[in-house]
Design an enzyme around this catalytic site. Structure first.
Site, PDB file in Angstrom:
ATOM      1  CG  ASP A  17      -1.740  -1.156   1.431  1.00  0.00           C
ATOM      2  OD1 ASP A  17      -1.761  -2.016   0.550  1.00  0.00           O
ATOM      3  OD2 ASP A  17      -2.396  -1.245   2.488  1.00  0.00           O
ATOM      4  CD  GLU A  50      -7.146  -4.371   4.109  1.00  0.00           C
ATOM      5  OE1 GLU A  50      -6.436  -4.925   4.963  1.00  0.00           O
ATOM      6  OE2 GLU A  50      -6.974  -4.511   2.884  1.00  0.00           O
TER       7      GLU A  50
END
Length: 537
Positions: free
Chosen positions: A63, A244
């Site tokens: 990420d 998320e």
């Protein structure tokens, strides 16, 4: 007799020499004739290291984190495991860029500590020094907000809390706050990925935080003390997996005086084409509660096709803080992979790359609210060799261009088709090894598609090329526009001015060297196609 034997011996020797010479000549000629079909040996670096998408020099990345703009540089932090090419104890890696296109990797910014490893989060430019962390005159503190994740006894048992760290050297190094964590947690296993933004209207910081199947909203005046405000999301949108990496920001509606709030939520699994993906919601935020727009809610409940990217390889995308375009748009990028297979892709020295940076706008028309997502304008500054044709009649498979004219491993393609109606088409990227990446529009079901089933190496994961990725066309326009961004191992498709986006990776056995197109069912006129070589590296 000796003379005769000697003469015969000499003749035999000469014949043998002549035979060998002739054979060698034929062998050389045969080799020369087959040179074009001999497979070239490529290194992993040459074949798969992207030309212009950011990758770490080595090891594992996922990420994007802590993205902010300050003093001429865009900062990109990222989930990083420096000791392996698969996921593990997370650090924050770091890279900087002056234009979001060319990146320079920096030393690791934040390391794990006694509270746990360093999961995803965000960073803000604390211009007013609301935190009190500013220690250097004429310098603005950068404050990072991240999740500490600590493994507890038992399977899949974690304690996740929120912590902060500050920098007085423009994000190069960070000092962790002595009173961490700033948000404790003893109840929720999934409690992570804080994204903080400045609410200018209400003069406070606002945090969105993923908590299993919902997003929790907090506020703060000083980035240290946080108050829980509300939550959003249970039973709304996609819930095929855990929520998320949220993001919250306000956007102007193009061509109006109206503005709306946008909430990004990544989900894994549960994406429109399998595995991980990022959905979005449009609504209003009153400083305490996010509420979906009523028309948007009705459209979402009817059919959920509100994803920032319908391809399989764009996840956890978030925006840069302290960075807006003149028209109020935000800037973002995502992780260009998918949790279905990210740890198995056929690169060893490094794993994963980021998408191209993108500009995000909001439109409203007869089709309701919808985001428009396109490559940032800075990419155009790297255009060089140009190929352009207009009004090309496509009756069958037609070559558009090959690598002798433009390197298709670093290219931008723009095209348009007027009066699309029931026309369909397939673009194909091919090489001499027989690999094919197909993509286009299917008029029978009104879907865009990407087919990487024959794109090269696919056997490393049964989920990588198990099906054709599809995205329903939502634009009501009779005309179709498209932008294609090509790197060595990725394609990013922006259809209908960015209303539908598809991003996918691939691993050919040799570089793709030809781009062609063929119509479906009937003749097609390609109104305009313009291809640029991108000189980035």
């Amino acid at each position: 007799m000796k003379t005769l034997r000697k003469t015969n011996s000499i003749l035999m020797f000469m014949l043998m020499v002549l035979f060998l010479l002739t054979g060698c000549k034929d062998k050389v000629q045969n080799n020369q004739n087959t040179d074009s079909t001999v497979n070239v040996s490529y290194s992993e670096e040459d074949l798969y290291r992207p030309n212009f998408h950011f990758t770490p020099k080595e090891a594992w990345m996922n990420d994007p984190n802590g993205m902010f703009y300050y003093n001429g540089y865009y900062h990109l932090y990222f989930q990083y495991h420096p000791e392996s090419n698969v996921w593990g104890p997370m650090h924050w890696g770091h890279a900087i860029s002056a234009d979001m296109i060319t990146w320079k990797e920096q030393p690791i910014a934040i390391y794990p500590d006694e509270l746990g490893t360093i999961f995803s989060g965000s960073a803000v430019v604390d211009i007013t020094n609301s935190s009190g962390f500013g220690e250097v005159s004429n310098a603005v503190p950068i404050v990072a907000i991240y999740t500490n994740s600590k493994k507890l006894e038992g399977d899949d048992n974690w304690k996740q809390t929120q912590s902060i760290a500050y920098s007085n050297d423009e994000g190069k190094t960070f000092t962790k706050y002595e009173n961490n964590p700033v948000i404790d947690n003893d109840k929720l296993k999934d409690f992570r990925d804080p994204k903080v933004t400045w609410d200018e209207k209400r003069n406070k910081w606002v945090m969105v935080l993923a908590a299993g199947d919902k997003i929790m909203f907090y506020d703060s005046k000083d980035l240290k003390k946080w108050n829980l405000l509300s939550d959003f999301g249970q039973g709304i949108g996609g819930h095929g997996g855990v929520w998320e990496c949220p993001d919250l920001f306000q956007l102007p509606v193009l061509g109006t005086d109206e503005s709306k709030w946008v909430l990004f939520v990544s989900i894994n699994p549960g994406g429109p084409n399998g595995g991980s993906a990022t959905q979005y919601f449009i609504g209003d935020f009153d400083g305490t509660t996010f509420k979906m727009d009523q028309d948007f809610s009705l459209a979402l409940n009817k059919e959920h096709n509100y994803w920032i990217d319908f391809g399989r390889d764009n996840y956890a995308g978030v925006s840069w803080s302290n960075a807006r375009t003149k028209d109020g748009s935000i800037l973002m990028l995502g992780w260009m992979s998918n949790w279905d297979y990210a740890q198995k892709v056929p690169t060893e020295a490094w794993r994963s790359s980021m998408t191209i940076a993108r500009k995000v706008q909001l439109q409203k028309n007869d089709n309701g609210y919808r985001l428009l997502i396109n490559p940032v304008k800075e990419l155009a500054g790297y255009r060089s060799t140009k190929y352009k044709k207009e009004n090309i009649a496509i009756k069958g498979g037609t070559k558009i261009i090959d690598s002798d004219a433009i390197d298709l491993a670093s290219a931008e393609v723009n095209f348009n088709i007027s009066d699309l109606k029931d026309k369909g088409f397939t673009f194909k990227l091919t090489n001499k090894q027989g690999d094919t990446l197909a993509f286009g529009y299917n008029n029978s079901d009104k879907n865009f598609f990407v087919d990487r089933r024959k794109s090269g190496k696919t056997a490393f994961s049964e989920k990588f090329a198990s099906h054709v990725s599809k995205a329903k066309r939502t634009s009501l326009s009779p005309d179709l526009t498209g932008t294609i961004i090509l790197d060595k191992t990725s394609i990013e498709l922006f259809f209908d001015n960015g209303e539908t986006v598809m991003t996918e990776i691939f691993f050919p056995n040799a570089p793709f060297d030809k781009l062609s197109i063929e119509p479906k069912d009937q003749e097609l006129v390609l109104g305009n196609i313009e291809i640029h070589k991108l000189n980035i590296n």
